[in-house]
Design an enzyme around this catalytic site. Sequence first.
Site, PDB file in Angstrom:
ATOM      1  N   GLY A  17       0.768  -1.241   0.000  1.00 31.59           N
ATOM      2  CA  GLY A  17       0.000   0.000   0.000  1.00 31.59           C
ATOM      3  C   GLY A  17       0.797   1.287   0.000  1.00 31.59           C
ATOM      4  O   GLY A  17       0.269   2.333   0.380  1.00 31.59           O
ATOM      5  N   SER A  18       2.052   1.249  -0.451  1.00 32.31           N
ATOM      6  CA  SER A  18       2.829   2.500  -0.413  1.00 32.31           C
ATOM      7  C   SER A  18       2.248   3.528  -1.385  1.00 32.31           C
ATOM      8  O   SER A  18       2.223   4.728  -1.090  1.00 32.31           O
ATOM      9  CB  SER A  18       4.313   2.252  -0.698  1.00 32.31           C
ATOM     10  OG  SER A  18       4.524   1.900  -2.037  1.00 32.31           O
ATOM     11  N   ASN A  19       1.759   3.074  -2.528  1.00 31.90           N
ATOM     12  CA  ASN A  19       1.144   4.030  -3.463  1.00 31.90           C
ATOM     13  C   ASN A  19      -0.162   4.579  -2.887  1.00 31.90           C
ATOM     14  O   ASN A  19      -0.434   5.776  -2.987  1.00 31.90           O
ATOM     15  CB  ASN A  19       0.898   3.358  -4.825  1.00 31.90           C
ATOM     16  CG  ASN A  19       2.166   3.288  -5.658  1.00 31.90           C
ATOM     17  OD1 ASN A  19       2.591   4.278  -6.251  1.00 31.90           O
ATOM     18  ND2 ASN A  19       2.786   2.124  -5.691  1.00 31.90           N
ATOM     19  N   LYS A  70     -16.961 -13.650 -10.211  1.00 35.81           N
ATOM     20  CA  LYS A  70     -16.251 -12.364 -10.290  1.00 35.81           C
ATOM     21  C   LYS A  70     -17.244 -11.229 -10.562  1.00 35.81           C
ATOM     22  O   LYS A  70     -17.128 -10.141 -10.004  1.00 35.81           O
ATOM     23  CB  LYS A  70     -15.231 -12.462 -11.420  1.00 35.81           C
ATOM     24  CG  LYS A  70     -14.350 -11.249 -11.557  1.00 35.81           C
ATOM     25  CD  LYS A  70     -13.165 -11.555 -12.439  1.00 35.81           C
ATOM     26  CE  LYS A  70     -12.125 -10.461 -12.322  1.00 35.81           C
ATOM     27  NZ  LYS A  70     -10.884 -10.781 -12.966  1.00 35.81           N
ATOM     28  N   MET A  95      -4.103  -6.883  -7.332  1.00 37.22           N
ATOM     29  CA  MET A  95      -3.616  -8.059  -8.046  1.00 37.22           C
ATOM     30  C   MET A  95      -4.728  -8.889  -8.706  1.00 37.22           C
ATOM     31  O   MET A  95      -4.681 -10.114  -8.710  1.00 37.22           O
ATOM     32  CB  MET A  95      -2.794  -8.939  -7.081  1.00 37.22           C
ATOM     33  CG  MET A  95      -1.556  -8.247  -6.529  1.00 37.22           C
ATOM     34  SD  MET A  95      -0.452  -7.639  -7.820  1.00 37.22           S
ATOM     35  CE  MET A  95       0.288  -9.184  -8.321  1.00 37.22           C
ATOM     36  N   ARG A  96      -5.723  -8.202  -9.235  1.00 33.49           N
ATOM     37  CA  ARG A  96      -6.794  -8.912  -9.943  1.00 33.49           C
ATOM     38  C   ARG A  96      -7.053  -8.233 -11.264  1.00 33.49           C
ATOM     39  O   ARG A  96      -6.989  -6.998 -11.349  1.00 33.49           O
ATOM     40  CB  ARG A  96      -8.103  -8.843  -9.135  1.00 33.49           C
ATOM     41  CG  ARG A  96      -8.065  -9.758  -7.999  1.00 33.49           C
ATOM     42  CD  ARG A  96      -9.310  -9.756  -7.143  1.00 33.49           C
ATOM     43  NE  ARG A  96      -9.005 -10.707  -6.092  1.00 33.49           N
ATOM     44  CZ  ARG A  96      -9.218 -12.010  -6.194  1.00 33.49           C
ATOM     45  NH1 ARG A  96      -9.815 -12.511  -7.240  1.00 33.49           N
ATOM     46  NH2 ARG A  96      -8.855 -12.804  -5.212  1.00 33.49           N
ATOM     47  N   LEU A  97      -7.352  -9.038 -12.258  1.00 32.77           N
ATOM     48  CA  LEU A  97      -7.730  -8.460 -13.545  1.00 32.77           C
ATOM     49  C   LEU A  97      -9.117  -7.862 -13.404  1.00 32.77           C
ATOM     50  O   LEU A  97     -10.027  -8.491 -12.878  1.00 32.77           O
ATOM     51  CB  LEU A  97      -7.754  -9.539 -14.624  1.00 32.77           C
ATOM     52  CG  LEU A  97      -6.420  -9.823 -15.302  1.00 32.77           C
ATOM     53  CD1 LEU A  97      -6.588 -10.954 -16.302  1.00 32.77           C
ATOM     54  CD2 LEU A  97      -5.890  -8.574 -15.993  1.00 32.77           C
ATOM     55  N   ASN A 112      -4.164   2.491 -13.904  1.00 33.32           N
ATOM     56  CA  ASN A 112      -3.316   1.535 -13.175  1.00 33.32           C
ATOM     57  C   ASN A 112      -1.871   2.004 -13.236  1.00 33.32           C
ATOM     58  O   ASN A 112      -1.470   2.681 -14.179  1.00 33.32           O
ATOM     59  CB  ASN A 112      -3.422   0.158 -13.838  1.00 33.32           C
ATOM     60  CG  ASN A 112      -2.563  -0.895 -13.150  1.00 33.32           C
ATOM     61  OD1 ASN A 112      -2.501  -0.955 -11.919  1.00 33.32           O
ATOM     62  ND2 ASN A 112      -1.883  -1.722 -13.922  1.00 33.32           N
ATOM     63  N   HIS A 114       2.030   0.478 -13.305  1.00 30.70           N
ATOM     64  CA  HIS A 114       2.767  -0.765 -13.533  1.00 30.70           C
ATOM     65  C   HIS A 114       4.266  -0.447 -13.510  1.00 30.70           C
ATOM     66  O   HIS A 114       4.700   0.529 -14.126  1.00 30.70           O
ATOM     67  CB  HIS A 114       2.360  -1.363 -14.884  1.00 30.70           C
ATOM     68  CG  HIS A 114       3.022  -2.676 -15.157  1.00 30.70           C
ATOM     69  ND1 HIS A 114       2.630  -3.848 -14.533  1.00 30.70           N
ATOM     70  CD2 HIS A 114       4.072  -3.009 -15.957  1.00 30.70           C
ATOM     71  CE1 HIS A 114       3.398  -4.841 -14.951  1.00 30.70           C
ATOM     72  NE2 HIS A 114       4.286  -4.360 -15.811  1.00 30.70           N
TER      73      HIS A 114
HETATM   74  C1  GRF Z   1       3.745  -1.281  -7.389  1.00 32.99           C
HETATM   75  O1  GRF Z   1       5.050  -1.511  -7.821  1.00 32.99           O
HETATM   76  C2  GRF Z   1       2.804  -1.210  -8.558  1.00 32.99           C
HETATM   77  O2  GRF Z   1       3.377  -0.696  -9.710  1.00 32.99           O
HETATM   78  C3  GRF Z   1       2.458  -2.660  -8.783  1.00 32.99           C
HETATM   79  O3  GRF Z   1       2.364  -3.197  -7.491  1.00 32.99           O
HETATM   80  C4  GRF Z   1       3.204  -2.465  -6.600  1.00 32.99           C
HETATM   81  C5  GRF Z   1       2.377  -2.042  -5.431  1.00 32.99           C
HETATM   82  O4  GRF Z   1       3.162  -1.477  -4.420  1.00 32.99           O
HETATM   83  N1  GRF Z   1       1.291  -2.790  -9.608  1.00 32.99           N
HETATM   84  P1  GRF Z   1       2.469  -0.803  -3.148  1.00 32.99           P
HETATM   85  O5  GRF Z   1       1.500  -1.842  -2.576  1.00 32.99           O
HETATM   86  O6  GRF Z   1       1.757   0.429  -3.605  1.00 32.99           O
HETATM   87  O7  GRF Z   1       3.577  -0.516  -2.186  1.00 32.99           O
END
Ligand code: GRF
Length: 191
Positions: A17-19, A70, A95-97, A112, A114
Amino acid sequence: MATQSRHKIAVFASGYGSNFEVIARAAQAGDIPAEVALMVCDKPTARVCSLADELSVEKFVFSAKDYASKADYEREIVSQCRERGVELICLAGYMRLVDEELLNAYKGQIINIHPSLLPAFPGVNPLERAMEYGVKVYGATIHYVDETLDGGKIIAQRAIEYEGNDIEELTELIHEAEHKLYINTLQKLLK
Ligand code: GRF
């Protein structure tokens, strides 16, 4: 003086969850014209869930196995988002489509992040695969989400040069780049 309008956004995450943290803090500090109205997580034990509590962000946490399909859990997510007036969904390590129910309900309003310079290295373990390949310029991409895996139109990218072979060091550098990229992109998109 007119107050700047704050857009309601949701952040979807599955892990650390850092983002999410950077986005929520930027919203609370007024650095982006947004309110994180909801955090959605599919892993009840993920760190991002306690982070949401710490930051007083409402959360919807679910287990896919509790739903028949789903489509069922995505319908629930859509209703949770709509209830709170969410306008933009930001995937950040979710982590899900994303499938039809969400894509149709939030057409063109799901983005998203990536950790690669797409279209290179979509999918899982992009950093490991890029390092194995001998890549010298890594980076992160924010793109619109469609039915393809990391294949929607690119909105923004940030590159970093790295010639080492320490995956942990690289992961940290990528995370730093991602955090700046997400905030800059939201500033532009929500303007
Ligand atoms: C990030 O590197 C993002 O690009 C990828 O998953 C990671 C999530 O990191 N999709 P965080 O949970 O936000 O720390």
